[in-house]
Design a protein around this motif. Structure first.
Motif, PDB file in Angstrom:
ATOM      1  N   GLY A  11     -14.868 -11.292  41.340  1.00 31.36           N
ATOM      2  CA  GLY A  11     -13.701 -10.844  40.590  1.00 31.36           C
ATOM      3  C   GLY A  11     -12.656 -11.937  40.451  1.00 31.36           C
ATOM      4  N   PHE A  12     -12.485 -12.717  41.491  1.00 33.60           N
ATOM      5  CA  PHE A  12     -11.558 -13.859  41.496  1.00 33.60           C
ATOM      6  C   PHE A  12     -11.953 -14.832  40.382  1.00 33.60           C
ATOM      7  CE2 PHE A  12      -9.741 -17.205  44.740  1.00 33.60           C
ATOM      8  CZ  PHE A  12      -8.877 -17.692  43.762  1.00 33.60           C
ATOM      9  N   ALA A  13     -13.235 -15.205  40.357  1.00 29.82           N
ATOM     10  CA  ALA A  13     -13.711 -16.157  39.353  1.00 29.82           C
ATOM     11  C   ALA A  13     -13.610 -15.587  37.941  1.00 29.82           C
ATOM     12  CB  ALA A  13     -15.150 -16.548  39.666  1.00 29.82           C
ATOM     13  N   SER A  14     -13.959 -14.319  37.784  1.00 30.55           N
ATOM     14  CA  SER A  14     -13.891 -13.693  36.456  1.00 30.55           C
ATOM     15  C   SER A  14     -12.463 -13.665  35.935  1.00 30.55           C
ATOM     16  CB  SER A  14     -14.449 -12.268  36.522  1.00 30.55           C
ATOM     17  OG  SER A  14     -15.817 -12.279  36.842  1.00 30.55           O
ATOM     18  N   CYS A  15     -11.525 -13.380  36.817  1.00 27.41           N
ATOM     19  CA  CYS A  15     -10.110 -13.357  36.440  1.00 27.41           C
ATOM     20  C   CYS A  15      -9.660 -14.735  35.959  1.00 27.41           C
ATOM     21  CB  CYS A  15      -9.277 -12.904  37.628  1.00 27.41           C
ATOM     22  SG  CYS A  15      -7.489 -12.909  37.345  1.00 27.41           S
ATOM     23  N   LEU A  16     -10.028 -15.789  36.688  1.00 24.06           N
ATOM     24  CA  LEU A  16      -9.646 -17.141  36.293  1.00 24.06           C
ATOM     25  C   LEU A  16     -10.276 -17.524  34.959  1.00 24.06           C
ATOM     26  CD1 LEU A  16      -9.741 -19.123  39.659  1.00 24.06           C
ATOM     27  CD2 LEU A  16      -7.753 -18.731  38.200  1.00 24.06           C
ATOM     28  N   ARG A  17     -11.538 -17.181  34.800  1.00 25.45           N
ATOM     29  CA  ARG A  17     -12.215 -17.499  33.539  1.00 25.45           C
ATOM     30  C   ARG A  17     -11.561 -16.769  32.376  1.00 25.45           C
ATOM     31  NH1 ARG A  17     -17.943 -16.725  36.606  1.00 25.45           N
ATOM     32  NH2 ARG A  17     -18.103 -18.838  37.476  1.00 25.45           N
ATOM     33  N   GLY A  18     -11.121 -15.541  32.628  1.00 23.22           N
ATOM     34  CA  GLY A  18     -10.438 -14.780  31.588  1.00 23.22           C
ATOM     35  C   GLY A  18      -9.116 -15.397  31.185  1.00 23.22           C
ATOM     36  N   LYS A  19      -8.524 -16.192  32.082  1.00 15.83           N
ATOM     37  CA  LYS A  19      -7.270 -16.874  31.783  1.00 15.83           C
ATOM     38  C   LYS A  19      -7.500 -18.286  31.247  1.00 15.83           C
ATOM     39  CE  LYS A  19      -4.596 -14.358  35.303  1.00 15.83           C
ATOM     40  NZ  LYS A  19      -3.538 -13.799  34.437  1.00 15.83           N
ATOM     41  N   GLY A  20      -8.776 -18.636  31.056  1.00 19.56           N
ATOM     42  CA  GLY A  20      -9.090 -19.934  30.464  1.00 19.56           C
ATOM     43  C   GLY A  20      -9.421 -21.039  31.452  1.00 19.56           C
ATOM     44  N   TYR A  21      -9.684 -20.670  32.713  1.00 16.27           N
ATOM     45  CA  TYR A  21     -10.014 -21.674  33.727  1.00 16.27           C
ATOM     46  C   TYR A  21     -11.480 -21.517  34.122  1.00 16.27           C
ATOM     47  CZ  TYR A  21      -4.954 -21.925  33.884  1.00 16.27           C
ATOM     48  OH  TYR A  21      -3.629 -22.056  33.526  1.00 16.27           O
ATOM     49  N   PRO A  22     -12.333 -22.419  33.672  1.00 12.39           N
ATOM     50  CA  PRO A  22     -13.783 -22.281  33.875  1.00 12.39           C
ATOM     51  C   PRO A  22     -14.230 -22.616  35.297  1.00 12.39           C
ATOM     52  CG  PRO A  22     -13.316 -24.335  32.747  1.00 12.39           C
ATOM     53  CD  PRO A  22     -11.991 -23.618  32.890  1.00 12.39           C
ATOM     54  N   VAL A  23     -14.044 -21.694  36.222  1.00 10.56           N
ATOM     55  CA  VAL A  23     -14.439 -21.909  37.611  1.00 10.56           C
ATOM     56  C   VAL A  23     -15.954 -22.051  37.688  1.00 10.56           C
ATOM     57  CG1 VAL A  23     -14.360 -20.967  39.945  1.00 10.56           C
ATOM     58  CG2 VAL A  23     -12.475 -20.557  38.375  1.00 10.56           C
ATOM     59  N   GLU A  24     -16.411 -23.073  38.415  1.00 15.90           N
ATOM     60  CA  GLU A  24     -17.842 -23.356  38.469  1.00 15.90           C
ATOM     61  C   GLU A  24     -18.543 -22.721  39.664  1.00 15.90           C
ATOM     62  OE1 GLU A  24     -18.380 -27.538  38.291  1.00 15.90           O
ATOM     63  OE2 GLU A  24     -17.544 -27.735  36.260  1.00 15.90           O
ATOM     64  N   THR A  25     -17.807 -22.160  40.601  1.00 20.22           N
ATOM     65  CA  THR A  25     -18.428 -21.581  41.782  1.00 20.22           C
ATOM     66  C   THR A  25     -17.866 -20.195  42.082  1.00 20.22           C
ATOM     67  OG1 THR A  25     -18.866 -21.877  44.155  1.00 20.22           O
ATOM     68  CG2 THR A  25     -16.739 -22.640  43.337  1.00 20.22           C
ATOM     69  N   THR A  26     -18.719 -19.359  42.632  1.00 21.54           N
ATOM     70  CA  THR A  26     -18.255 -18.063  43.129  1.00 21.54           C
ATOM     71  C   THR A  26     -18.586 -17.934  44.614  1.00 21.54           C
ATOM     72  OG1 THR A  26     -20.360 -17.013  42.475  1.00 21.54           O
ATOM     73  CG2 THR A  26     -18.527 -16.921  40.893  1.00 21.54           C
ATOM     74  N   ALA A  27     -18.951 -19.027  45.258  1.00 21.32           N
ATOM     75  CA  ALA A  27     -19.251 -18.997  46.690  1.00 21.32           C
ATOM     76  C   ALA A  27     -17.997 -18.600  47.460  1.00 21.32           C
ATOM     77  CB  ALA A  27     -19.757 -20.357  47.155  1.00 21.32           C
ATOM     78  N   VAL A  28     -18.153 -17.711  48.402  1.00 19.93           N
ATOM     79  CA  VAL A  28     -17.017 -17.183  49.161  1.00 19.93           C
ATOM     80  C   VAL A  28     -16.217 -18.294  49.822  1.00 19.93           C
ATOM     81  CG1 VAL A  28     -16.407 -15.821  51.211  1.00 19.93           C
ATOM     82  CG2 VAL A  28     -18.053 -14.920  49.539  1.00 19.93           C
ATOM     83  N   THR A  29     -16.906 -19.255  50.422  1.00 22.74           N
ATOM     84  CA  THR A  29     -16.213 -20.301  51.170  1.00 22.74           C
ATOM     85  C   THR A  29     -15.726 -21.457  50.297  1.00 22.74           C
ATOM     86  OG1 THR A  29     -18.347 -21.335  51.705  1.00 22.74           O
ATOM     87  CG2 THR A  29     -17.412 -19.807  53.327  1.00 22.74           C
ATOM     88  N   GLU A  30     -15.939 -21.350  48.983  1.00 27.89           N
ATOM     89  CA  GLU A  30     -15.504 -22.415  48.074  1.00 27.89           C
ATOM     90  C   GLU A  30     -14.482 -21.959  47.037  1.00 27.89           C
ATOM     91  OE1 GLU A  30     -18.911 -24.222  46.283  1.00 27.89           O
ATOM     92  OE2 GLU A  30     -19.922 -24.534  48.211  1.00 27.89           O
ATOM     93  N   ILE A  31     -14.511 -20.689  46.699  1.00 27.20           N
ATOM     94  CA  ILE A  31     -13.690 -20.200  45.590  1.00 27.20           C
ATOM     95  C   ILE A  31     -12.197 -20.367  45.846  1.00 27.20           C
ATOM     96  CG2 ILE A  31     -13.707 -17.825  46.486  1.00 27.20           C
ATOM     97  CD1 ILE A  31     -13.791 -18.829  42.760  1.00 27.20           C
ATOM     98  N   ARG A  32     -11.769 -20.270  47.110  1.00 30.68           N
ATOM     99  CA  ARG A  32     -10.334 -20.359  47.408  1.00 30.68           C
ATOM    100  C   ARG A  32      -9.743 -21.671  46.929  1.00 30.68           C
ATOM    101  NH1 ARG A  32      -6.812 -22.247  51.514  1.00 30.68           N
ATOM    102  NH2 ARG A  32      -8.493 -23.214  52.697  1.00 30.68           N
TER     103      ARG A  32
END
Length: 335
Positions: free
Chosen positions: A234-255
């Motif tokens: 959900g964190f990554a999807s939210c960022l992508r929806g705001k135009g930030y193409p996050v490349e990882t959804t790993a728990v220990t990396e997403i922060r």
């Protein structure tokens, strides 16, 4: 000459690099006007203002370990106090020094939403803040955000023969190429202090290997946690929806994913900027020039927007993540 261990039997990479760079630069002209640091370093301790100021040693020449300090912090104080005692016996006045970061410089400054938002609204992630606010002690990475090691000026003021003697006493060698190994072998005051606090190399190596394996297991466990995995998605999807193409959804990396993107942008721009001819070390911000103000402010404005989006998108994730991370030492740093 900062000493800041971050793992068993080792100083931090930045601290050791500073020691070696300083020693390497000591081969310059012989300044016979300078006095021994025993005559000059006394006034260098303490001093600065703000949360990153150098602490004042007590009457016994030692730093008091803060109440409630964790085990690693205690060891940092023990090492620097042992170095000071050893250097005194070698004929040098060494001021014990431990870096105390500002709240804006803490890796976990996003734990409290309200305080984190306040920091990010001005400094973003801290990538371009040093270029816009070079003299702001609250700006991560600014020239005044980190207390100056009080021993540096004293060392630089020495004539060459005393610099060599200092290096031999501190690092166990006068050859910069051999200092790291000499220290690792227990040589010099720094190596002896590390051995005294962390134990011999064999034990430290075994401890480090055990800690690395525990961190690896912790990382696997966190990355496999169903609740955290859902929140990370959900964190990554939210960022992508705001135009930030996050490349990882790993728990220990997403922060830190978006933070690292901006740190990379700052590193690239600073790497490409012209360096003045008299700068030997391009380390930022102490040695090199800052970016031009217009570029820095434009980038910081964009960075702040990204940092706030990251904070808001990750609010639920962080609330669930930190309590579990606190029980999983080393998980974010494991390979």
């Amino acid at each position: 000459m900062m000493i800041r261990p971050h793992s068993a039997y080792g100083v931090s990479a930045a601290a050791l690099a500073a020691l070696l760079v300083l020693a390497g630069c000591s081969s310059g002209s012989d300044d016979k006007k300078s006095a021994d640091p025993a005559a000059s370093v006394g006034s260098a301790s303490g001093g600065g203002s703000g949360p990153a100021a150098a602490e004042q040693a007590g009457a016994d020449g030692r730093l008091a370990i803060p109440a409630g300090a964790d085990d690693e912090t205690k060891k940092q104080y023990m090492v620097t106090n042992a170095v000071a005692e050893c250097m005194k016996k070698a004929g040098f006045a060494y001021v014990p020094f431990v870096l105390t970061p500002t709240s804006a410089n803490r890796d976990d400054n996003d734990r409290d939403y309200a305080s984190a938002r306040k920091i990010r609204e001005k400094y973003g992630f801290g990538a371009f803040a040093p270029d816009v606010y070079p003299n702001d002690p609250q700006a991560p990475g600014s020239k005044t955000a980190v207390a100056e090691d009080p021993n540096t000026a004293a060392f630089q003021a020495l004539p060459q023969d005393r610099k060599d003697a200092w290096n031999a006493a501190m690092m166990g060698s006068t050859d910069p190429a051999k200092m790291k190994q000499a220290m690792a072998d227990g040589g010099g005051c720094l190596g002896a202090a590390q051995t005294k606090v962390y134990g011999d190399k064999g034990k430290s190596k075994a401890d480090a290997e055990a800690a690395s394996e525990a961190a690896r297991r912790n990382r696997l466990n966190l990355n496999g946690d169903p609740e955290l995995s859902r929140l990370a998605q959900g964190f990554a999807s939210c960022l992508r929806g705001k135009g930030y193409p996050v490349e990882t959804t790993a728990v220990t990396e997403i922060r830190n994913a978006e933070r690292f993107v901006w740190m990379g942008k700052a590193a690239q721009l600073n790497q490409n900027r012209p360096q003045p001819a008299d700068v030997d070390q391009p380390a930022r911000p102490q040695s090199g020039p800052t970016l031009d103000p217009a570029t820095a402010r434009t980038m910081l404005t964009q960075e702040i927007q990204a940092a706030l989006a990251d904070l808001d998108c990750g609010r639920d994730f962080r609330a669930a993540y930190y309590p579990k991370l606190d029980k999983a030492p080393g998980a974010e740093g494991a390979g």
